[in-house]
Motif scaffolding. Structure first.
Motif, PDB file in Angstrom:
ATOM      1  N   ASP A  31       0.828  -1.199   0.000  1.00 47.81           N
ATOM      2  CA  ASP A  31       0.000   0.000   0.000  1.00 47.81           C
ATOM      3  C   ASP A  31       0.871   1.260   0.000  1.00 47.81           C
ATOM      4  OD1 ASP A  31      -2.326  -1.573   0.146  1.00 47.81           O
ATOM      5  OD2 ASP A  31      -2.139  -1.703   2.329  1.00 47.81           O
ATOM      6  N   TYR A  32       1.940   1.242   0.804  1.00 45.98           N
ATOM      7  CA  TYR A  32       2.867   2.376   0.807  1.00 45.98           C
ATOM      8  C   TYR A  32       3.520   2.551  -0.569  1.00 45.98           C
ATOM      9  CZ  TYR A  32       2.606   2.906   5.875  1.00 45.98           C
ATOM     10  OH  TYR A  32       2.175   3.135   7.156  1.00 45.98           O
ATOM     11  N   ALA A  33       3.884   1.434  -1.186  1.00 45.79           N
ATOM     12  CA  ALA A  33       4.509   1.509  -2.516  1.00 45.79           C
ATOM     13  C   ALA A  33       3.533   2.076  -3.539  1.00 45.79           C
ATOM     14  CB  ALA A  33       4.996   0.130  -2.948  1.00 45.79           C
ATOM     15  N   GLU A  34       2.261   1.666  -3.453  1.00 46.39           N
ATOM     16  CA  GLU A  34       1.262   2.207  -4.381  1.00 46.39           C
ATOM     17  C   GLU A  34       1.038   3.697  -4.135  1.00 46.39           C
ATOM     18  OE1 GLU A  34      -3.436   1.704  -5.533  1.00 46.39           O
ATOM     19  OE2 GLU A  34      -2.487   0.181  -4.281  1.00 46.39           O
ATOM     20  N   PHE A  35       1.055   4.098  -2.873  1.00 47.72           N
ATOM     21  CA  PHE A  35       0.912   5.527  -2.556  1.00 47.72           C
ATOM     22  C   PHE A  35       2.059   6.319  -3.174  1.00 47.72           C
ATOM     23  CE2 PHE A  35       2.024   9.075   0.300  1.00 47.72           C
ATOM     24  CZ  PHE A  35       0.883   9.843   0.157  1.00 47.72           C
ATOM     25  N   GLU A  36       3.271   5.805  -3.056  1.00 42.48           N
ATOM     26  CA  GLU A  36       4.430   6.508  -3.610  1.00 42.48           C
ATOM     27  C   GLU A  36       4.351   6.611  -5.133  1.00 42.48           C
ATOM     28  OE1 GLU A  36       8.061   4.810  -2.249  1.00 42.48           O
ATOM     29  OE2 GLU A  36       7.589   5.176  -0.145  1.00 42.48           O
ATOM     30  N   ARG A  37       3.797   5.591  -5.782  1.00 44.36           N
ATOM     31  CA  ARG A  37       3.684   5.609  -7.253  1.00 44.36           C
ATOM     32  C   ARG A  37       2.541   6.501  -7.729  1.00 44.36           C
ATOM     33  NH1 ARG A  37       4.284   0.111  -6.636  1.00 44.36           N
ATOM     34  NH2 ARG A  37       2.041  -0.164  -6.900  1.00 44.36           N
ATOM     35  N   SER A  38       1.414   6.469  -7.043  1.00 42.94           N
ATOM     36  CA  SER A  38       0.203   7.061  -7.614  1.00 42.94           C
ATOM     37  C   SER A  38      -0.080   8.489  -7.185  1.00 42.94           C
ATOM     38  CB  SER A  38      -1.007   6.186  -7.284  1.00 42.94           C
ATOM     39  OG  SER A  38      -1.191   6.123  -5.886  1.00 42.94           O
ATOM     40  N   VAL A  39       0.386   8.920  -6.029  1.00 42.55           N
ATOM     41  CA  VAL A  39       0.012  10.240  -5.523  1.00 42.55           C
ATOM     42  C   VAL A  39       1.237  11.151  -5.577  1.00 42.55           C
ATOM     43  CG1 VAL A  39      -0.992  11.492  -3.604  1.00 42.55           C
ATOM     44  CG2 VAL A  39      -1.668   9.151  -4.010  1.00 42.55           C
ATOM     45  N   LYS A  40       1.260  12.051  -6.539  1.00 40.83           N
ATOM     46  CA  LYS A  40       2.375  12.994  -6.684  1.00 40.83           C
ATOM     47  C   LYS A  40       1.942  14.334  -6.131  1.00 40.83           C
ATOM     48  CE  LYS A  40       4.495  10.042  -9.464  1.00 40.83           C
ATOM     49  NZ  LYS A  40       5.398   9.097  -8.966  1.00 40.83           N
ATOM     50  N   PRO A  41       2.752  15.113  -5.501  1.00 37.62           N
ATOM     51  CA  PRO A  41       4.152  14.938  -5.120  1.00 37.62           C
ATOM     52  C   PRO A  41       4.324  14.290  -3.752  1.00 37.62           C
ATOM     53  CG  PRO A  41       3.511  17.156  -4.605  1.00 37.62           C
ATOM     54  CD  PRO A  41       2.307  16.481  -5.223  1.00 37.62           C
ATOM     55  N   TRP A  42       3.212  13.950  -3.072  1.00 39.76           N
ATOM     56  CA  TRP A  42       3.325  13.451  -1.703  1.00 39.76           C
ATOM     57  C   TRP A  42       3.937  12.068  -1.655  1.00 39.76           C
ATOM     58  CZ3 TRP A  42      -1.272  15.824  -3.396  1.00 39.76           C
ATOM     59  CH2 TRP A  42      -1.377  17.153  -2.993  1.00 39.76           C
ATOM     60  N   GLY A  43       3.680  11.241  -2.657  1.00 35.67           N
ATOM     61  CA  GLY A  43       4.331   9.941  -2.711  1.00 35.67           C
ATOM     62  C   GLY A  43       5.823  10.080  -2.919  1.00 35.67           C
ATOM     63  N   GLU A  44       6.198  11.033  -3.755  1.00 38.56           N
ATOM     64  CA  GLU A  44       7.628  11.302  -3.962  1.00 38.56           C
ATOM     65  C   GLU A  44       8.271  11.779  -2.665  1.00 38.56           C
ATOM     66  OE1 GLU A  44       7.998  14.158  -7.066  1.00 38.56           O
ATOM     67  OE2 GLU A  44       7.048  12.873  -8.560  1.00 38.56           O
ATOM     68  N   GLN A  45       7.559  12.610  -1.906  1.00 41.53           N
ATOM     69  CA  GLN A  45       8.122  13.121  -0.662  1.00 41.53           C
ATOM     70  C   GLN A  45       8.331  12.002   0.344  1.00 41.53           C
ATOM     71  OE1 GLN A  45       9.567  15.749   0.360  1.00 41.53           O
ATOM     72  NE2 GLN A  45       9.679  15.185   2.514  1.00 41.53           N
ATOM     73  N   ARG A  46       7.442  11.024   0.349  1.00 41.85           N
ATOM     74  CA  ARG A  46       7.614   9.902   1.263  1.00 41.85           C
ATOM     75  C   ARG A  46       8.888   9.133   0.908  1.00 41.85           C
ATOM     76  NH1 ARG A  46       6.802   4.830   2.384  1.00 41.85           N
ATOM     77  NH2 ARG A  46       6.276   4.334   4.522  1.00 41.85           N
ATOM     78  N   ALA A  47       9.140   8.929  -0.368  1.00 39.69           N
ATOM     79  CA  ALA A  47      10.371   8.259  -0.801  1.00 39.69           C
ATOM     80  C   ALA A  47      11.601   9.107  -0.463  1.00 39.69           C
ATOM     81  CB  ALA A  47      10.312   7.979  -2.296  1.00 39.69           C
TER      82      ALA A  47
END
Length: 145
Positions: A31-47
């Motif tokens: 789920d975290y991986a999908e969040f990082e892929r699908s929700v920009k820029p917040w998924g990018e910020q998590r990475a």
């Protein structure tokens, strides 16, 4: 009109405080991986934040090892001195690692905003197949109770 809206919204928050609106299941790694892929820029910020924390942790670990190796192996002090030096060097290494991590991996979005958006995204994912029905005792306004 503004005062009454503020008053009744405050009343609504106080009356329903502590009430669980939805008990969501915990997020899994996929789920975290999908969040990082699908929700920009917040998924990018998590990475980005994960890389920053890895860098800070690596700096703290390297500082702790160096803080023990330098006094004990090179200067022939006791292990007690090495332990205290490892603690001090570990804190210093963590600070240096944090600074290096935030420099090498600059923020894309604020972390508190990223957390809020992750929770909102997860609630939306979980509620995709729910039936929306308020409980019987849910009070929206004191006039309609």
């Amino acid at each position: 009109a503004t005062v009454s809206v503020l008053y009744w919204s405050f009343y609504f928050l106080l009356y329903n405080m502590g009430r669980i609106i939805a008990d969501l299941p915990p997020m899994k790694a996929e789920d975290y991986a999908e969040f990082e892929r699908s929700v920009k820029p917040w998924g990018e910020q998590r990475a980005v934040r994960r890389n920053q924390l890895y860098t800070a942790g690596a700096g703290a670990a390297a500082g702790g090892v160096l803080g023990w190796v330098w006094p004990v192996m090179m200067r022939r002090n006791t292990s007690m001195v090495g332990g205290f030096m490892a603690l001090a060097f570990g804190i210093g290494g963590g600070v240096i690692g944090h600074t290096a991590g935030t420099t090498v991996f600059p923020d894309v979005a604020p972390n508190n905003e990223t957390t809020m958006m992750r929770r909102l995204w997860w609630a939306k994912q979980c509620s995709a197949d729910w039936e929306y029905k308020l409980p019987e005792d849910f009070v929206c306004s004191p006039f309609f109770s």
